[in-house]
Design an enzyme around this catalytic site. Structure first.
Site, PDB file in Angstrom:
ATOM      1  CD  GLU A  69      52.728  44.451  29.597  1.00  0.00           C
ATOM      2  OE1 GLU A  69      51.449  44.102  30.008  1.00  0.00           O
ATOM      3  OE2 GLU A  69      52.053  44.765  28.367  1.00  0.00           O
ATOM      4  CB  CYS A 101      47.295  44.778  30.054  1.00  0.00           C
ATOM      5  SG  CYS A 101      48.550  46.448  29.366  1.00  0.00           S
TER       6      CYS A 101
END
Length: 488
Positions: A255, A289
């Site tokens: 990720e 993120c």
């Protein structure tokens, strides 16, 4: 109100690592509070030898753990959730101080960690397989089985959440876990979890915490006992982890963030749109993120939206977030601050307009507004990981989709509009792992799959229903009354 005794015990960390229990380390790691520059604590720095010992312990402990009654595994996670709730205030303040976040950010991490524990506690008693069709006289089953030992490499920005979301689900499904927190946040991302699960009754050897450098990260990927690696962090390091895992035939979950677009259509409420854009771009100093790196707005409302965003940027207070008196805290360290500032300056030198921010004092970077960015600029093409909002315009919904998809990978996207039909139609064309109509890009409900395509990750998401796919493997089992007589 009854006094709640302190939970965290810094004397245990003093030049120690957690490998089946607290043990001395040959090297020490100083933990510095970003907002003040003061030392928070000293802990140990793990070595490659520590990884080897932790992996061997984990492999031995995992088989007994997987064989335990599902309710016993669930009980450990329930007790962990209760401890997080009991010590919410203390843990929230520590997370805020260690990460440089505002106090509500620390509170959010602890609150969501409770939810991750409770969500995972439900997993051991859920169905763990299927009965498959087969020939008469044979029972055919597909079972979910634990990988065995899972390595977790987590980042500095939301260290408690981003470690625990893997640790809790991995333990729930019968795995042992090795955690490498970022060396800048080793307590929130690691040692806090060691204390938490030790107090919750997790058997020894099932969880080790190993803060360290690249050599420790590589050892956690290549250790023969490790079957799966979960990495959250930068694209560059993620590529290296993916390459190593593939070479050693390990399952890997990556990720990596990516560039995220918030699209604001011409019918949007301007005040709500500005609020969403500012929240998505600047919360936790943009070190998320899912941050709204790029704001794409219809050209007819762009001047009015820019006016609101610049006013918000100039009004926001920046300082020590743990005091509870400011809107934004510091960036994690000088290296990150310098990277953000260089990207902003580079954009301005290439023709972008700087309308707010672009300055700093110490590690405190002002919320920044840029316009006129384009393909080829790092601020447009890469994840900045700082409080930088880049605004561009479009003329049609089709052009908005094309601009939003002009990236190498997007984790999250958002659309702001008064028309649900337009919002849903546009959402179908956005290339991102998570898309939100009438919300900004920073969203996670714990129960949802989490991940994205391209440089955002390898599509191997976890979270909610995806946890079973991430942390277990299928095993086919057949049973007959007696062996058949084959014509041989």
């Amino acid at each position: 109100m009854a006094h709640v005794p302190s939970f965290l015990t810094p004397h245990q960390w003093q030049q120690h690592v957690y490998v089946g229990g607290w043990r001395p380390s040959h090297q020490k790691l100083e933990i510095v509070e970003p907002a003040t520059g003061k030392r928070l604590a000293t802990t140990g720095l793990a070595s490659v030898e520590d990884v080897a010992q932790a992996a061997a312990l984990a492999q031995r402990a995992q088989q007994d753990w997987a064989a335990q009654h599902p309710r016993d595994r669930a009980a450990v996670l329930h007790r962990a959730a209760a401890l997080l709730q009991q010590h919410h205030d203390e843990l929230s303040l520590w997370v805020a101080r260690e990460t440089g976040g505002v106090l509500p950010k620390g509170q959010h991490e602890v609150r969501e960690s409770v939810a991750f524990c409770l969500q995972s506690a439900a997993m051991p008693t859920q169905s763990q397989g299927q009965v498959l069709p087969s020939v008469p006289g044979r029972l055919s089953l597909a079972r979910r089985m634990p990988h065995g030992v899972i390595s977790v490499i987590s980042p500095f920005n939301f260290p408690l959440i981003l470690s625990l979301r893997v640790v809790a689900a991995a333990l729930a499904t019968g795995n042992a876990v090795l955690v490498k927190p970022d060396p800048r946040t080793p307590i929130s991302g690691g040692h806090l979890l060691a204390q938490l699960f030790e107090a919750a009754g997790l058997p020894p050897g099932l969880l080790s915490v190993l803060p360290g450098g690249a050599d420790v990260g590589e050892a956690l990927v290549t250790a023969p006992e490790v079957s799966m690696v979960s990495f959250t962090g930068s694209v560059g390091v993620g590529r290296r982890v993916g390459e190593l895992a593939a070479r050693h035939l390990k399952k890997v979950s990556l990720e990596l963030g990516g560039t995220n677009s918030l699209v604001i259509l011409d019918d949007a409420d301007l005040d709500l749109a500005a609020s969403n854009a500012a929240w998505g771009a600047w919360q936790h100093q943009g070190q998320i993120c899912m941050a709204s790196n790029r704001v794409l707005v219809h050209e007819s409302i762009a001047p009015a939206l820019l006016e609101r965003l610049v006013a918000k940027a100039n009004h926001m207070t920046v300082g020590d977030g743990a005091t509870g008196q400011v809107s934004m805290g510091p960036l994690i360290d000088a290296r990150q601050r310098d990277r953000v500032h260089h990207i902003v300056q580079e954009a301005v030198q290439s023709g972008a307009q700087l309308l707010a921010g672009g300055t700093y004092e110490g590690l405190f970077y002002r919320p920044t507004v840029l316009t006129g960015t384009r393909l080829g600029m790092r601020v447009h093409d890469e994840e900045v990981f700082g409080p930088v909002l880049s605004l561009n315009t479009f003329r049609s919904d089709e052009e908005a989709a094309a601009l939003a998809n002009a990236h190498r990978g997007g984790l999250s996207a958002g659309v702001i509009t008064r028309s649900l039909n337009r919002g849903l139609a546009l959402a179908q064309h956005l290339r991102a792992g998570m898309v939100h109509v009438n919300d900004q890009t920073v969203n996670d409900d714990v129960v949802n799959p989490f991940g994205g395509p391209g440089v955002a990750g390898n599509g191997s998401v976890h979270g909610g229903p995806a946890d079973w796919e991430a942390f277990t493997v299928w095993r086919w089992l057949t049973v007959k009354d007696a062996p058949p007589a084959y014509p041989v």
